[in-house]
Design a protein around this motif. Structure first.
Motif, mmCIF file in Angstrom:
data_model
loop_
_atom_site.group_PDB
_atom_site.id
_atom_site.type_symbol
_atom_site.label_atom_id
_atom_site.label_comp_id
_atom_site.label_asym_id
_atom_site.label_seq_id
_atom_site.Cartn_x
_atom_site.Cartn_y
_atom_site.Cartn_z
ATOM 1 N N GLU A 43 7.176 -5.519 -14.853
ATOM 2 C CA GLU A 43 6.809 -5.444 -16.276
ATOM 3 C C GLU A 43 6.774 -4.005 -16.766
ATOM 4 N N GLU A 44 6.422 -3.070 -15.878
ATOM 5 C CA GLU A 44 6.426 -1.652 -16.243
ATOM 6 C C GLU A 44 7.826 -1.043 -16.173
ATOM 7 N N ASN A 45 8.801 -1.867 -15.842
ATOM 8 C CA ASN A 45 10.216 -1.448 -15.755
ATOM 9 C C ASN A 45 10.414 -0.283 -14.778
ATOM 10 N N LEU A 46 9.767 -0.392 -13.617
ATOM 11 C CA LEU A 46 9.908 0.633 -12.578
ATOM 12 C C LEU A 46 10.956 0.253 -11.535
ATOM 13 N N LEU A 47 11.136 -1.045 -11.291
ATOM 14 C CA LEU A 47 12.081 -1.483 -10.263
ATOM 15 C C LEU A 47 13.502 -1.408 -10.789
ATOM 16 N N ASP A 48 14.354 -0.726 -10.052
ATOM 17 C CA ASP A 48 15.744 -0.498 -10.477
ATOM 18 C C ASP A 48 16.728 -1.365 -9.705
ATOM 19 N N THR A 49 16.603 -1.411 -8.374
ATOM 20 C CA THR A 49 17.607 -2.078 -7.535
ATOM 21 C C THR A 49 16.959 -2.668 -6.287
ATOM 22 N N VAL A 50 17.488 -3.826 -5.859
ATOM 23 C CA VAL A 50 17.094 -4.462 -4.604
ATOM 24 C C VAL A 50 18.350 -4.617 -3.753
ATOM 25 N N ILE A 51 18.337 -4.048 -2.550
ATOM 26 C CA ILE A 51 19.505 -4.111 -1.662
ATOM 27 C C ILE A 51 19.121 -4.850 -0.386
ATOM 28 N N GLY A 52 19.766 -5.966 -0.119
ATOM 29 C CA GLY A 52 19.521 -6.720 1.108
ATOM 30 C C GLY A 52 20.396 -6.196 2.232
ATOM 31 N N GLN A 75 4.828 -8.305 -10.018
ATOM 32 C CA GLN A 75 4.999 -8.596 -11.441
ATOM 33 C C GLN A 75 4.662 -7.374 -12.291
ATOM 34 N N ARG A 76 3.579 -6.678 -11.972
ATOM 35 C CA ARG A 76 3.196 -5.492 -12.732
ATOM 36 C C ARG A 76 4.282 -4.417 -12.658
ATOM 37 N N LEU A 77 4.835 -4.213 -11.471
ATOM 38 C CA LEU A 77 5.861 -3.181 -11.299
ATOM 39 C C LEU A 77 7.113 -3.504 -12.111
ATOM 40 N N ALA A 88 0.843 -1.200 0.000
ATOM 41 C CA ALA A 88 0.000 0.000 0.000
ATOM 42 C C ALA A 88 0.876 1.248 0.000
ATOM 43 N N PHE A 89 1.914 1.241 0.842
ATOM 44 C CA PHE A 89 2.844 2.374 0.870
ATOM 45 C C PHE A 89 3.639 2.463 -0.432
ATOM 46 N N ILE A 90 4.107 1.313 -0.944
ATOM 47 C CA ILE A 90 4.890 1.313 -2.183
ATOM 48 C C ILE A 90 4.069 1.889 -3.337
ATOM 49 N N LEU A 91 2.822 1.432 -3.480
ATOM 50 C CA LEU A 91 1.973 1.902 -4.577
ATOM 51 C C LEU A 91 1.640 3.385 -4.433
ATOM 52 N N HIS A 92 1.408 3.821 -3.197
ATOM 53 C CA HIS A 92 1.172 5.254 -2.982
ATOM 54 C C HIS A 92 2.385 6.067 -3.421
ATOM 55 N N MET A 93 3.574 5.628 -3.019
ATOM 56 C CA MET A 93 4.795 6.365 -3.336
ATOM 57 C C MET A 93 5.031 6.434 -4.843
ATOM 58 N N ILE A 94 4.796 5.325 -5.530
ATOM 59 C CA ILE A 94 5.002 5.293 -6.981
ATOM 60 C C ILE A 94 4.063 6.270 -7.687
#
Length: 504
Positions: free
Chosen positions: A365-374, A361-363, A325-331
């Motif tokens: 496919e829309e090429n919005l995700l750039d990086t994942v840092i653990g 998956q939608r995010l 919910a927070f992620i989608l709001h921010m986007i």
């Protein structure tokens, strides 16, 4: 009074000791607000007094001239409303009423900068007991803050985030004392530094934190703009659901001279308030960053399908987990060209299926995700679980996702781990290079992520497996025989000694 540089540990210790005044009388959640408000009052009083003395040394003892010059300063401290005015009268009846009147006068004198900040904080409350007990408690509080160690003049404090750091310190210790997790997750300073560095806010940027807490992350982003460009041409925006925490954010902005800000009080998901006044649509920002509550229950699921801002058109997150919910709001609040965001999330966000899997998956496919840092475990107070940072961009230059596994590199602590400057720099360098690094980072293509069913679990992409060295069985057998022979010889030698001593 001492003019040597004060450090945050001294402030934290003094503030924690001041809490003794209220322990056993009211709950920690309540007296936290009293202590931090008094810290704010003490700080602005010491800074104001410091400025006044400097003008006296420069222009002589001319009260009319100096008062006129002080009124042109960034903030106004009305006559009779300073901490020291209250301190001088601490042994007289009416401490609660005098403190409330002083706060109200300060709020009125500084217009929109402090509007409504103290509306939910009253020192003249029955929660502190009957009049005599209340007066004694507040006298002790004033005396605690009047000690030399808490001289908060400009020269002593320097660039310290006094309110933000003390707030985080108290949140941490209240949670530890109760054995419960903190209701408000606070962002460790080194994580705030990492987020601000990665997002690279620049001159002219509009920067937003929709779950801003005490405002420390926004302040770090503002400081990054000034560091990189020397400019104060940027704007800070935030929203905070908890009223007393919103008040602290406003105090924090005030203390740091961040006058170009808009911090709203309300629930970001149920009632977003950072809206365009003309169109009533969501405002859009160049930089959006947050450390929202992990897996928030009761986030507003029932009303999500009819959201007037269409924030959940990619799917509605599960009822008991509000991370997306927070992620989608921010986007939805990112500007089309320059928009970039970084959000701290629990690892479940990376791989949970069902509605979250479809949103993820939608995010991608829309090429919005750039990086994942653990990130390492035990980094955030109130939870021992490891977290991750997701970075999204509205305008990417490739269709790949960079995975960074920084979970094994940290400074170990008794209760909490910490990222060192070297750990942070390695993450930043790897993020900027955007290349695969053996056992640390992997640049994955869209097809690879699709083959993994859009699961972003970092070990699927970054192989950190360390092969064990091959064991030379022949050498081990030879060493074993050698040790066996040595033991046999030692037993014979021991037997000889025992016989000499008369033991059979």
């Amino acid at each position: 009074m001492s003019n040597t540089q004060i450090n945050q540990e001294d402030i934290n210790s003094a503030v924690w000791n001041a809490c003794d005044t209220f322990r056993g009388v009211i709950s920690a959640d309540t007296y936290k607000d009293f202590v931090l408000t008094m810290l704010f009052l003490k700080y602005i009083s010491d800074v104001y007094q410091d400025d006044y003395k400097k003008l006296v040394s420069q222009f002589g003892d001319n009260p009319e001239l100096i008062n006129a010059m002080m009124e042109k300063r960034r903030f106004v401290l009305p006559i009779g409303a300073s901490f020291w005015d209250l301190f001088e009268q601490r042994s007289q009846p009416g401490n609660g009423q005098r403190i409330d009147q002083a706060l109200h006068a300060i709020e009125e004198a500084n217009g929109t900068k402090l509007q409504n900040v103290f509306q939910d904080i009253s020192f003249n409350t029955d929660k502190l007991g009957q009049e005599k007990q209340k007066n004694d408690l507040l006298r002790h509080l004033l005396e605690d803050f009047g000690k030399d160690i808490l001289n908060l003049s400009t020269e002593r404090v320097g660039s310290l985030d006094v309110i933000g750091n003390a707030y985080e310190y108290l949140i941490k210790h209240f949670a530890a004392g109760s054995g419960k997790t903190a209701g408000e997750f606070y962002t460790p300073p080194e994580v705030s530094d990492l987020l601000a560095t990665i997002l690279e806010p620049v001159e002219g940027d509009q920067i937003c934190d929709p779950a801003c807490g005490s405002g420390s992350l926004l302040l770090k982003c503002g400081a990054m703009v000034r560091k990189n460009s020397g400019s104060k041409k940027y704007a800070l925006f935030g929203q905070e659901a908890i009223g007393s925490t919103w008040a602290l954010a406003k105090m924090n902005m005030f203390l740091h001279g961040e006058d170009n800000h808009r911090i709203e009080w309300g629930d970001t998901i149920r009632n977003p308030l950072l809206l365009d006044k003309d169109s009533n649509n969501l405002l859009h920002f160049d930089v959006v960053t947050a450390n929202p509550p992990f897996s928030l229950d009761k986030w507003g699921h029932d009303d999500a399908s009819s959201d007037p801002y269409s924030r959940f058109h990619r799917g509605i997150p599960p009822k008991t987990k509000g991370d997306y919910a927070f992620i989608l709001h921010m986007i939805e609040t990112l500007k089309p060209g320059t928009g970039r965001m970084a959000v701290v999330v629990p690892h479940g966000v990376l791989f949970r299926a069902s509605s979250e899997g479809k949103i993820r998956q939608r995010l991608i496919e829309e090429n919005l995700l750039d990086t994942v840092i653990g990130l390492p475990e035990k980094l955030f107070f109130g939870t021992g679980i490891p977290a991750a940072i997701l970075i999204f961009k509205k305008h990417k230059t490739d269709d790949k996702v960079l995975f960074i596994d920084a979970s094994r590199e940290f400074k170990s602590g008794k209760n909490q781990n910490q990222l060192t400057p070297d750990n942070i720099q390695k993450i930043i360098d790897t993020y900027k290079d955007r290349e695969t690094v053996e056992k640390y980072a992997y640049l994955a293509s869209f097809d690879e992520i699709a083959e993994n069913d859009f699961n972003l679990n970092i070990p699927r992409y970054v192989d950190t497996f360390e092969e064990e060295a091959e064991i030379d069985l022949a050498a081990v057998r030879t060493e074993r025989i050698q040790l066996k022979n040595e033991l046999q010889n030692l037993e014979l030698e021991m037997e000889g000694y025992l016989k000499e001593l008369g033991y059979e």
